[in-house]
Design an enzyme around this catalytic site. Structure first.
Site, PDB file in Angstrom:
ATOM      1  CE  LYS A 132      10.092  53.867 -28.669  1.00  0.00           C
ATOM      2  NZ  LYS A 132      10.848  55.027 -29.129  1.00  0.00           N
ATOM      3  NE  ARG A 138       6.997  47.018 -52.478  1.00  0.00           N
ATOM      4  CZ  ARG A 138       6.982  47.751 -53.599  1.00  0.00           C
ATOM      5  NH1 ARG A 138       7.091  49.062 -53.545  1.00  0.00           N
ATOM      6  NH2 ARG A 138       6.860  47.169 -54.780  1.00  0.00           N
TER       7      ARG A 138
HETATM    8  C1  PLP Z   1      11.733  55.321 -30.190  1.00  0.00           C
HETATM    9  C2  PLP Z   1      11.774  56.675 -30.754  1.00  0.00           C
HETATM   10  C3  PLP Z   1      12.009  56.890 -32.118  1.00  0.00           C
HETATM   11  C4  PLP Z   1      12.298  55.753 -33.084  1.00  0.00           C
HETATM   12  O1  PLP Z   1      11.184  54.931 -33.223  1.00  0.00           O
HETATM   13  P1  PLP Z   1      11.246  53.371 -33.664  1.00  0.00           P
HETATM   14  O2  PLP Z   1       9.810  53.007 -33.703  1.00  0.00           O
HETATM   15  O3  PLP Z   1      12.048  52.648 -32.633  1.00  0.00           O
HETATM   16  O4  PLP Z   1      11.896  53.350 -35.001  1.00  0.00           O
HETATM   17  C5  PLP Z   1      11.960  58.190 -32.592  1.00  0.00           C
HETATM   18  N1  PLP Z   1      11.727  59.224 -31.769  1.00  0.00           N
HETATM   19  C6  PLP Z   1      11.502  59.057 -30.447  1.00  0.00           C
HETATM   20  C7  PLP Z   1      11.236  60.236 -29.583  1.00  0.00           C
HETATM   21  C8  PLP Z   1      11.523  57.777 -29.902  1.00  0.00           C
HETATM   22  O5  PLP Z   1      11.319  57.623 -28.584  1.00  0.00           O
END
Ligand code: PLP
Length: 386
Positions: A204, A55
């Protein structure tokens, strides 16, 4: 940093193991043992590097990932988190005490975190439009210490000038954080342009296969150290298995994103010629308002575009429902192409007026371009628009 980005994606941060594995193994352990109390105290007190407790991030699989991430962003240091929102939350808690300006459209979760939860701790948060630079400057001149922005933004692909905004922040001793999720380190290096932090939803492009949730914060060591304690005690650590999966993904980051850039441009050009498409939002198109700034600060223009279709919101819903290769799903950056209609998903919670103020028409569709053949994606859009 003499080696190219592709080479660094493959090799940076990897640690050798005793059996000759070509990449860092998964240390799926929560704790690590020591020969003596003196050895344990050396690590606990920071006199020696070492593994201690997962952690805390003191786990070789996580540290190898963080070394790779820091290298790719040209940062001194990077912390990995269990999600993009966890990275943002730790940043805001560690550095947002004197107030936070969010410039331009940002991810819905970011706007909610700043506008509701962070604000409930009596932190001043100012959610401004991308062109309200004077207002932003007066807020930071008043002592607001952190500016946060996304570029290109979601879903209208607005491009904000990182270098110019970084200079403005530094005139008033404020820090600038850039959410680099849309561009990825392949297309944009915010730290080189003067930003102090880079944030990613690694869910992403960095993950790239829609199969992991993770986040990143990168920057200078003196700015990252205060964030470490927040991550540790919020408990928002990435799991070793996810860290290994993310390291795996980063090895192919450049080939994936370069292909997505190329296909997105081809799709954007085809949509710009399409009689049933009123407008195309893509920084790579020469007549797009953000094109000149994008050309200055981005190496390429990314894999996301939006289109405004003729016939209004209902027509756009019909197109989204008729697409076959593009899956109707939120998120972006994976191998499979996705479509969302912001007014029914990411921006559904906003009033119609507020959406209009942000230039988000009901007829807008956001496309995340995957790794399919460009011709197949264009054919799918053609049949859905027909
Ligand atoms: C998806 C996204 C987030 C949040 O990310 P998570 O991994 O879903 O917590 C933040 N900023 C952008 C531009 C995103 O596309």
């Amino acid at each position: 940093m003499s080696e190219g980005l592709s080479t660094r994606c493959v090799h940076a941060g990897e640690i050798a193991d005793a059996h000759g594995s070509p990449h860092t193994p998964i240390y799926n352990t929560t704790t690590f043992k020591f020969p003596t109390t003196a050895d344990l105290l050396d690590v606990v007190d920071g006199r020696k590097p070492g593994s201690l407790y997962t952690r805390y991030g003191l786990n070789p699989t996580i540290q190898a990932l963080e070394a790779k991430l820091a290298n790719l962003e040209g940062a001194e240091m990077a912390w990995a988190f269990c999600s993009g929102m966890a990275a943002e939350a730790a940043l805001f808690l560690a550095h947002g005490r004197d107030g936070i300006v969010c410039l331009g459209d940002a991810y819905g979760g970011t706007l909610e975190l700043l506008g509701e939860q962070i604000r409930s701790f009596d932190v001043r948060t100012h959610l401004l439009r991308g062109n309200e630079l004077e207002l932003a400057e007066s807020r930071i001149a008043d002592g607001c210490g952190l500016v946060f922005l996304e570029t290109p933004t979601n879903p209208t692909l607005e491009v904000l000038d990182i270098r110019r905004i970084a200079e403005m922040c530094h005139r008033h001793a404020a820090l600038l954080a850039i959410d680099n999720t849309f561009a990825s380190p392949v297309n944009q290096s915010p730290l080189e342009l003067g930003a102090d932090f880079v944030v990613h939803s690694a869910t992403k492009y960095l993950g790239g296969h829609s199969d992991l949730t993770a986040g990143v914060l990168a920057g200078r060591k003196d700015l990252l150290m205060p964030v470490w304690a927040w991550r540790k005690n919020l408990g928002s650590m990435i799991a070793p298995e996810t860290a290994a999966l993310l390291s795996r993904s980063l090895r192919t980051l450049v080939v994936r994103v370069e292909r997505q850039n190329r296909t997105a441009l081809a799709v954007a050009e085809a949509m710009a010629r399409h009689p049933r498409v009123l407008r195309v939002f893509y920084p790579g198109l020469p007549d797009f308002p953000g094109h000149e700034v994008a050309k200055k600060q981005m190496r390429d223009f990314g894999g996301i575009l939006s289109i405004e279709v003729a016939g209004g919101g209902e027509a756009a819903t019909r197109v989204a429902d008729r697409l076959k290769l593009f899956a109707l799903a939120p998120s972006l950056g994976g191998a499979e192409s996705l479509v969302t209609q912001p007014c029914t998903t990411t921006h559904h919670g906003l009033s119609a007026d507020e959406r209009a103020r942000r230039g988000i028409s009901d007829a807008l569709l956001r496309l995340s371009i995957g790794l399919e053949d460009a011709e197949d994606l264009i054919r799918d859009l053609d049949q859905a628009l027909a």
